[in-house]
Design an enzyme around this catalytic site. Sequence first.
Site, PDB file in Angstrom:
ATOM      1  N   CYS A 123       0.606  -1.406  -0.250  1.00 11.71           N
ATOM      2  CA  CYS A 123      -0.454  -0.200  -0.242  1.00 11.71           C
ATOM      3  C   CYS A 123       1.001   0.825   0.161  1.00 11.71           C
ATOM      4  CB  CYS A 123      -0.884  -0.186   1.197  1.00 11.71           C
ATOM      5  SG  CYS A 123      -1.905  -1.786   1.328  1.00 11.71           S
ATOM      6  N   CYS A 161      -5.052   4.736   8.917  1.00 10.56           N
ATOM      7  CA  CYS A 161      -4.674   3.423   8.508  1.00 10.56           C
ATOM      8  C   CYS A 161      -6.146   2.877   9.502  1.00 10.56           C
ATOM      9  CB  CYS A 161      -3.567   2.962   9.133  1.00 10.56           C
ATOM     10  SG  CYS A 161      -2.819   3.414  10.488  1.00 10.56           S
TER      11      CYS A 161
END
Length: 218
Positions: free
Chosen positions: A186, A209
């Site tokens: 990511c 996150c």
Amino acid sequence: MTITEIKDYLDRYEEEGKQMFTTSSFQTHSLVLLHIISRVKPEIPVYFINTGYHFPETLRFRDLITEQFGLKLIDLHTSTPRNMQCGSDGRLLFTSDPDYCCFLNKTMPLEGVLQSYDVWINGVRRDQSAVRKAMKTEQPAPHGTVRFHPMLDWNARQIFRYRKEYDLPEHTLDAQGYMSIGCEPCTRRIDPDMQEREARWYGLNKTECGLHTDLVSK
């Protein structure tokens, strides 16, 4: 917040009998807080949320800094095995549901840690994202824990100056164009017209996150 002010906060927490911990992603910009802690309160445990998806370079850098700074490192892992982190199509969650992937691998493990401590020392800065810009020096977190953000008003230039003053090392991926380094699937190199955290979860409406959105008491 100056180094003296950070120490004063930590001294006060200690005098009040507060149990403290910090977390780190072991990026280059993370080193300032770790270095300060290593000088003023080296006994404070440092949790590294090991998702199993980190770049090998990050793990090597973590080990280098841990030894160099004399940190009390704790590797934190999810209790959800990799074979249970798949969507209905059988693909790993980071490809289909990155929010849930982050929840399983980062937010949920750390929430368990919060139950054992009173103060979470966190290195977020206002200049990193809109979410972080709205934060305060001290904020409540779940389970009665206080989030303490000593680096909140530091900027990239101050971080750079401190690193130069103390000759702190640099994550090897910085030289390859990575400015914000998270899990390998990511994270991408930054383009000249991108802000720091836009290199994370590229192409998605996601810049956090969950640690700094879910683990803040509303």
